[in-house]
Write an enzyme that holds these catalytic residues in place. Structure first.
Site, PDB file in Angstrom:
ATOM      1  N   HIS A  41      31.842  -5.511  12.328  1.00  0.00           N
ATOM      2  CA  HIS A  41      31.987  -4.807  13.610  1.00  0.00           C
ATOM      3  C   HIS A  41      31.428  -3.391  13.528  1.00  0.00           C
ATOM      4  O   HIS A  41      31.043  -2.924  12.455  1.00  0.00           O
ATOM      5  CB  HIS A  41      33.465  -4.774  14.025  1.00  0.00           C
ATOM      6  N   CYS A  43      30.603  -1.651  19.577  1.00  0.00           N
ATOM      7  CA  CYS A  43      31.049  -2.939  19.037  1.00  0.00           C
ATOM      8  C   CYS A  43      30.450  -4.127  19.785  1.00  0.00           C
ATOM      9  O   CYS A  43      29.947  -5.058  19.170  1.00  0.00           O
ATOM     10  CB  CYS A  43      32.572  -3.011  19.010  1.00  0.00           C
ATOM     11  N   HIS A  47      38.266  -4.022  21.551  1.00  0.00           N
ATOM     12  CA  HIS A  47      37.269  -3.935  20.491  1.00  0.00           C
ATOM     13  C   HIS A  47      36.917  -5.356  20.067  1.00  0.00           C
ATOM     14  O   HIS A  47      37.770  -6.245  20.112  1.00  0.00           O
ATOM     15  CB  HIS A  47      37.854  -3.154  19.304  1.00  0.00           C
TER      16      HIS A  47
END
Length: 177
Positions: free
Chosen positions: A139, A76, A127
């Site tokens: 993402h 990510c 994240h």
């Protein structure tokens, strides 16, 4: 304990406690996806959205790989790093931890295209994605690879942590309102 189960358990626990790329990239920069100098960023939300959607088309479906930074696998924070570099001409830190300190905090109710959106997905796991529009976040998902998800969707809705706005002209501080 069965030794056949021990190694996968250790690998899983190491990845789960490390967060999304808290380790530096192990690939040489030349192994990363090719980058060119992006055209000067026109002011306005539409241009930002177009560039993020362009990046999505180029990377869609690329598998998730912790520490990855290339077309064979990406995590990510690597996707955020490459998108900002290649599409927006801004050099961000490489890790989720450092990206979470970039720019300035922005309330969820004031999200704009290009804002970094962070989630807490586990005890020490973070994240990051890039906000596009209409609750959509670009993402690299550990289950789906590079994708676009709904910020208020089934999985992500209750994991929201914070958002940051990076000045796209300097790579620091707030963007003018």
């Amino acid at each position: 304990m069965n030794t056949k189960l021990l190694l996968p358990l250790i690998v899983y626990l190491a990845a789960a406690t490390a967060g999304c790329s808290l380790t530096p990239n192990r690939q040489a920069p030349e192994e990363a996806a090719p980058s060119g100098t992006p055209a000067p960023l026109r002011t306005g939300t539409r241009s930002l959205q177009e560039r993020i959607y362009t990046q999505h088309r180029q990377w869609k479906g690329t598998r998730y790989q912790l520490g990855g930074l290339g077309p064979q696998g990406i995590d990510c924070s690597g996707l955020v790093y490459i998108t900002y570099r290649d599409q927006l001409g801004v050099e961000l830190p490489r890790t989720t931890r450092d990206q979470a300190r970039a720019g300035e905090a922005v309330p969820r109710s004031e999200l704009r295209a290009g804002d970094l959106v962070f989630f807490k997905t586990g005890y020490k796991v973070r994240h990051v994605g890039i906000y596009i529009e209409d609750n959509k976040v670009f993402h690299a998902s550990s289950s789906k690879g590079v994708t676009i998800s709904k910020l208020n969707g089934y999985y992500w809705g209750d994991k929201y942590w914070q958002a940051r706005r990076v000045d796209l002209h300097t790579g620091r501080g707030p963007v003018g309102k």
